[in-house]
Design a protein around this motif. Structure first.
Motif, mmCIF file in Angstrom:
data_model
loop_
_atom_site.group_PDB
_atom_site.id
_atom_site.type_symbol
_atom_site.label_atom_id
_atom_site.label_comp_id
_atom_site.label_asym_id
_atom_site.label_seq_id
_atom_site.Cartn_x
_atom_site.Cartn_y
_atom_site.Cartn_z
ATOM 1 N N ALA A 131 -12.695 28.186 3.668
ATOM 2 C CA ALA A 131 -12.300 27.884 2.178
ATOM 3 C C ALA A 131 -13.322 26.941 1.619
ATOM 4 C CB ALA A 131 -10.913 26.950 2.377
ATOM 5 N N GLY A 132 -14.472 26.668 2.395
ATOM 6 C CA GLY A 132 -15.661 26.141 1.532
ATOM 7 C C GLY A 132 -15.809 24.848 2.206
ATOM 8 N N ILE B 136 -6.907 27.250 8.203
ATOM 9 C CA ILE B 136 -8.005 27.266 7.179
ATOM 10 C C ILE B 136 -9.127 26.317 7.596
ATOM 11 C CG2 ILE B 136 -8.591 26.458 4.740
ATOM 12 C CD1 ILE B 136 -5.756 27.032 3.873
ATOM 13 N N PHE B 137 -10.152 26.850 7.507
ATOM 14 C CA PHE B 137 -11.599 26.199 7.895
ATOM 15 C C PHE B 137 -12.181 25.477 6.915
ATOM 16 C CE2 PHE B 137 -15.944 25.866 9.365
ATOM 17 C CZ PHE B 137 -15.968 25.195 10.835
ATOM 18 N N TYR B 138 -12.313 24.279 6.812
ATOM 19 C CA TYR B 138 -13.383 23.517 5.847
ATOM 20 C C TYR B 138 -14.677 23.291 6.409
ATOM 21 C CZ TYR B 138 -8.888 23.520 3.381
ATOM 22 O OH TYR B 138 -7.480 23.688 2.591
ATOM 23 N N MET C 21 -4.886 18.967 0.961
ATOM 24 C CA MET C 21 -5.656 20.225 1.198
ATOM 25 C C MET C 21 -4.496 21.178 2.095
ATOM 26 S SD MET C 21 -8.555 20.127 -0.264
ATOM 27 C CE MET C 21 -9.709 21.479 0.548
ATOM 28 N N PRO C 22 -4.418 22.545 1.806
ATOM 29 C CA PRO C 22 -3.590 23.382 2.605
ATOM 30 C C PRO C 22 -4.233 23.406 4.127
ATOM 31 C CG PRO C 22 -4.506 24.604 1.052
ATOM 32 C CD PRO C 22 -5.056 23.110 0.520
ATOM 33 N N ASN C 23 -3.368 23.665 4.929
ATOM 34 C CA ASN C 23 -3.857 23.899 6.502
ATOM 35 C C ASN C 23 -3.711 25.169 6.989
ATOM 36 O OD1 ASN C 23 -4.226 20.920 6.972
ATOM 37 N ND2 ASN C 23 -1.993 20.744 7.059
ATOM 38 N N TRP C 24 -2.971 26.034 6.068
ATOM 39 C CA TRP C 24 -2.877 27.480 6.741
ATOM 40 C C TRP C 24 -2.935 28.464 5.633
ATOM 41 C CZ3 TRP C 24 -2.174 27.306 11.681
ATOM 42 C CH2 TRP C 24 -1.706 26.452 12.415
ATOM 43 N N TYR C 25 -3.374 29.745 5.924
ATOM 44 C CA TYR C 25 -3.562 30.832 5.154
ATOM 45 C C TYR C 25 -2.762 32.127 5.603
ATOM 46 C CZ TYR C 25 -5.782 34.523 2.259
ATOM 47 O OH TYR C 25 -6.200 35.443 1.660
ATOM 48 N N PHE D 247 0.839 -1.207 -0.111
ATOM 49 C CA PHE D 247 0.044 0.014 -0.027
ATOM 50 C C PHE D 247 0.910 1.263 -0.021
ATOM 51 C CE2 PHE D 247 -2.629 -3.231 1.531
ATOM 52 C CZ PHE D 247 -4.012 -3.054 1.068
ATOM 53 N N VAL D 248 0.694 1.946 -0.943
ATOM 54 C CA VAL D 248 1.441 3.255 -1.137
ATOM 55 C C VAL D 248 0.467 4.673 -0.852
ATOM 56 C CG1 VAL D 248 3.235 2.296 -2.557
ATOM 57 C CG2 VAL D 248 1.198 3.291 -3.456
ATOM 58 N N LYS D 249 0.921 5.658 -0.476
ATOM 59 C CA LYS D 249 0.228 6.834 -0.534
ATOM 60 C C LYS D 249 0.645 8.167 -1.369
ATOM 61 C CE LYS D 249 2.625 9.048 3.253
ATOM 62 N NZ LYS D 249 2.463 9.667 4.571
ATOM 63 N N LYS D 250 -0.294 8.821 -1.699
ATOM 64 C CA LYS D 250 -0.021 9.901 -2.827
ATOM 65 C C LYS D 250 0.780 10.884 -1.911
ATOM 66 C CE LYS D 250 -3.700 9.659 -5.888
ATOM 67 N NZ LYS D 250 -4.872 10.164 -6.800
ATOM 68 N N PHE D 251 1.489 11.641 -2.907
ATOM 69 C CA PHE D 251 2.531 12.891 -2.247
ATOM 70 C C PHE D 251 1.329 14.190 -2.211
ATOM 71 C CE2 PHE D 251 4.692 16.801 -3.536
ATOM 72 C CZ PHE D 251 5.501 16.723 -2.471
ATOM 73 N N CYS D 252 1.599 14.753 -1.105
ATOM 74 C CA CYS D 252 1.059 15.979 -1.148
ATOM 75 C C CYS D 252 1.813 17.016 -0.546
ATOM 76 C CB CYS D 252 -0.504 15.759 -0.048
ATOM 77 S SG CYS D 252 -1.392 17.344 0.424
ATOM 78 N N GLN D 253 2.180 18.060 -1.345
ATOM 79 C CA GLN D 253 2.962 19.210 -0.816
ATOM 80 C C GLN D 253 2.532 19.876 0.437
ATOM 81 O OE1 GLN D 253 2.361 21.506 -4.023
ATOM 82 N NE2 GLN D 253 0.670 22.790 -3.417
ATOM 83 N N TYR D 254 1.500 19.733 0.889
ATOM 84 C CA TYR D 254 0.796 20.583 2.034
ATOM 85 C C TYR D 254 1.314 19.631 3.395
ATOM 86 C CZ TYR D 254 -1.663 23.208 -1.307
ATOM 87 O OH TYR D 254 -2.076 24.128 -2.376
ATOM 88 N N HIS D 255 1.620 18.237 3.131
ATOM 89 C CA HIS D 255 1.966 17.379 4.230
ATOM 90 C C HIS D 255 3.492 17.781 4.564
ATOM 91 C CE1 HIS D 255 -1.753 14.487 3.222
ATOM 92 N NE2 HIS D 255 -2.311 15.594 3.594
ATOM 93 N N GLU D 256 4.070 18.335 3.953
ATOM 94 C CA GLU D 256 5.450 18.586 3.868
ATOM 95 C C GLU D 256 5.782 19.645 4.993
ATOM 96 O OE1 GLU D 256 8.158 16.555 2.319
ATOM 97 O OE2 GLU D 256 6.299 15.593 1.985
ATOM 98 N N ASN D 257 4.833 20.461 5.098
ATOM 99 C CA ASN D 257 4.804 21.653 5.776
ATOM 100 C C ASN D 257 4.400 21.536 7.119
ATOM 101 O OD1 ASN D 257 5.254 24.306 6.940
ATOM 102 N ND2 ASN D 257 3.583 25.118 5.665
ATOM 103 N N LYS D 258 5.120 21.628 8.243
ATOM 104 C CA LYS D 258 4.604 21.098 9.707
ATOM 105 C C LYS D 258 4.546 22.425 10.519
ATOM 106 C CE LYS D 258 5.144 16.716 8.929
ATOM 107 N NZ LYS D 258 3.956 16.010 8.387
#
Length: 167
Positions: free
Chosen positions: A147-148, A127-129, A155-159, A100-111
């Protein structure tokens, strides 16, 4: 006669040490829809000898390596849209794997909540979803960036209010 028998046994051993296979399936950790099928590049590297084998999965994630030796291997799966996945496996006879592999997400890199543009967290809010009321939004417009309702895996976490940047 003893010499012939010894040569026969040694040749039989060398043949059987290469007849193992490794097969299996690479699966996404998320439930992939039928039209989201992808191929993966797979590398199998024997740890103590640096011998390498290469394969590509089919569109359903199925792969197969033939004529490989018993031993410890590093199993690497590559695809530009997925994290690099590396596993240590042991092969002793025919082996089958489900990986099992997981997709890359650029937003997961930022801690952190530090904006990558202005390098500050002074004007950064979470960000509030999700569905909310107009009253809630008015009361919390300084506390959140709204953010809707649509959500996805990445999904990004910060704004940053200063740079108008989601990260």
């Amino acid at each position: 006669m003893k010499r012939f028998f010894l040569i026969f046994v040694l040749s039989l051993f060398s043949i059987t040490s290469y007849t193992q296979s490794l097969s299996g399936k690479v699966r996404d950790t998320l439930n992939i829809r039928k039209y989201d099928r992808v191929q993966f590049e797979i590398k199998l590297k024997k740890i103590n000898s640096e011998k390498e084998y290469f394969s590509t999965s089919d569109m359903d994630g199925n792969f197969r390596f033939s004529n490989i030796e018993n031993g410890d291997y590093q199993f690497t799966i590559n695809n530009e849209f997925y994290d690099k996945n590396i596993f240590l496996i042991k092969i002793n006879g025919d082996t089958s794997l489900n990986i099992f592999v997981k997709k890359f997400c650029q937003y997961h890199e930022n801690k952190t909540s530090v904006c990558p543009k202005c390098k500050s967290s002074e004007k950064v809010v979470p960000i509030f979803y999700g569905l909310t009321t107009l009253d809630f939004m008015k009361k919390n417009k300084k506390k959140y960036h709204f953010a809707g309702c649509e959500l996805s895996y990445c999904m990004p976490n910060w704004y940053c209010k200063r740079d108008r940047l989601e990260f």
